[in-house]
Design an enzyme around this catalytic site. Sequence first.
Site, mmCIF file in Angstrom:
data_model
loop_
_atom_site.group_PDB
_atom_site.id
_atom_site.type_symbol
_atom_site.label_atom_id
_atom_site.label_comp_id
_atom_site.label_asym_id
_atom_site.label_seq_id
_atom_site.Cartn_x
_atom_site.Cartn_y
_atom_site.Cartn_z
ATOM 1 N N PHE A 33 0.822 -1.209 0.000
ATOM 2 C CA PHE A 33 0.000 0.000 0.000
ATOM 3 C C PHE A 33 0.859 1.264 0.000
ATOM 4 O O PHE A 33 0.617 2.197 -0.769
ATOM 5 C CB PHE A 33 -0.918 0.012 1.226
ATOM 6 C CG PHE A 33 -2.061 -0.953 1.132
ATOM 7 C CD1 PHE A 33 -3.076 -0.775 0.210
ATOM 8 C CD2 PHE A 33 -2.130 -2.053 1.979
ATOM 9 C CE1 PHE A 33 -4.142 -1.671 0.130
ATOM 10 C CE2 PHE A 33 -3.184 -2.945 1.902
ATOM 11 C CZ PHE A 33 -4.199 -2.758 0.972
ATOM 12 N N GLU A 187 -11.448 -12.418 12.206
ATOM 13 C CA GLU A 187 -12.072 -12.597 10.887
ATOM 14 C C GLU A 187 -11.835 -14.005 10.348
ATOM 15 O O GLU A 187 -12.742 -14.619 9.763
ATOM 16 C CB GLU A 187 -11.536 -11.532 9.924
ATOM 17 C CG GLU A 187 -11.993 -10.133 10.297
ATOM 18 C CD GLU A 187 -11.383 -9.039 9.432
ATOM 19 O OE1 GLU A 187 -11.936 -7.928 9.414
ATOM 20 O OE2 GLU A 187 -10.359 -9.299 8.768
ATOM 21 N N ASP A 316 3.998 -0.152 7.234
ATOM 22 C CA ASP A 316 4.249 -1.020 8.386
ATOM 23 C C ASP A 316 5.711 -1.085 8.786
ATOM 24 O O ASP A 316 6.042 -1.579 9.868
ATOM 25 C CB ASP A 316 3.758 -2.443 8.087
ATOM 26 C CG ASP A 316 2.243 -2.526 8.023
ATOM 27 O OD1 ASP A 316 1.579 -1.671 8.637
ATOM 28 O OD2 ASP A 316 1.730 -3.437 7.357
ATOM 29 N N GLN A 332 -4.954 2.060 5.678
ATOM 30 C CA GLN A 332 -5.189 3.472 5.426
ATOM 31 C C GLN A 332 -4.015 4.332 5.886
ATOM 32 O O GLN A 332 -3.679 5.339 5.243
ATOM 33 C CB GLN A 332 -6.482 3.936 6.092
ATOM 34 C CG GLN A 332 -6.553 3.729 7.590
ATOM 35 C CD GLN A 332 -7.804 4.335 8.194
ATOM 36 O OE1 GLN A 332 -8.080 5.515 8.025
ATOM 37 N NE2 GLN A 332 -8.580 3.523 8.894
#
Length: 436
Positions: A33, A187, A316, A332
């Site tokens: 990202f 999840e 990260d 994000q």
Amino acid sequence: MTTILTKSFPQEKPPVTKAVPGKKRVLIVGGGFAGIAAARALKRADVEITLVDRRNHHIFQPLLYQVATAVLAPSEIAAPIRQLEAKQKNLSVLLAGARTVEAVCPGIGSRKFEYDFLVIATGMRPSYFGHDEFARFAPGLKSLNDAETIRTKILSAFELAESTDDPKERARQMTFVLVGAGPTGVELAASIAQLVSVTLRNNFRKIDLAKSRILLLDGGARILPTFAESLSRKAAKRLTKLGVEVSTGAKVEKIDDQGVIAAGVRIPSATVLWTAGVSASPVVKMLGTKTDRAGRAFVGAFMDIPEAPNVFVAGDAATMTQDGHPVPGVAQAAIQQGRFVGHVIANRVRGRKDGRPFRYRNKGNMAVVGKNFAILESGYLRSSGFVTWLVWAALHVLALPQLQNRFRVQTQWFWSYLSGQRSSRLISEEPRSSAS
């Protein structure tokens, strides 16, 4: 102009990739990202960009657990990084792994680069908190290979349970242990529970799927610690309703081929999945800058490191605090940091000031807990339930990297919602030897 030196292959000097005369050279290591956001932010800058990644694809990691549980196929959440070249003329993509201060290309060897600006956006990998021996028995979930490995382990467990006549072995095969109750663990556990209760319900003759056990372990006081306690309780209640056994305050002491020992209790299991800690890529430590316990680089207000103002770390791989709290390691935040770094580099190339320091704008955190239920926290807003789940689904479809990904995921979700079936229930074959 700074040169990336090389410490490997001393017997042969690797070729040097030089910048176009008059243009500044930007080297981005990592196609996640943050790396892609930085590259896109430099689209109109007068620079030459090289993006290096050991994979040829960008993964939409928030849906990686759905590949691991056969809801989606790998191609539905991934997009080729090289496709950026067609849309961005000042960008070149190199399939290679950055190692120390060089890039190692498959089939070619090492290449040495000259650069003016370096962006490290290499992301994270699973951390076993000093027990790397656990990795052999408990795979993490950070790549498509990880997701396919987990999918194979889950589906194979039921096949082996069906084929054995030993009741203890059957119970072990039908016991799934997830270590770590953050968003990924929650999840993944919920998705496995629905795979068992809905998708596979009528697929086996000899085993009773109702006897399957799904255990979610965490050493902390509650699940989803980054969410409000009220939302954590609702998520735990939902997991229990799905058949997941949630155990908090349960520290894992050992993982082997027979299962887990947690809080002094042996849990026989053939499928143990690691959804706990993460650490930064080893590339970050090679910068020689200060890092935190997870190996993330401490960066300044402009995402650069003190030792080299034109070397940036984003996503990260970086750690920074804002208003007394660490910026979270979520998608994000990585996108915002990558975009910010791109703008800072563009300003420096144009001779402009850096502008305002980086500030993370939290748009809210979400987690989905099976079908029809999700939680959302954004500022003072806290919601859960079916409507929140619809919002989660819409936002994730829109955030997928390509139009074809959005169409395919939306279609698959619609089919799965109506039928309860999952289209990617493939068990990967073991590679055959040349003699077979």
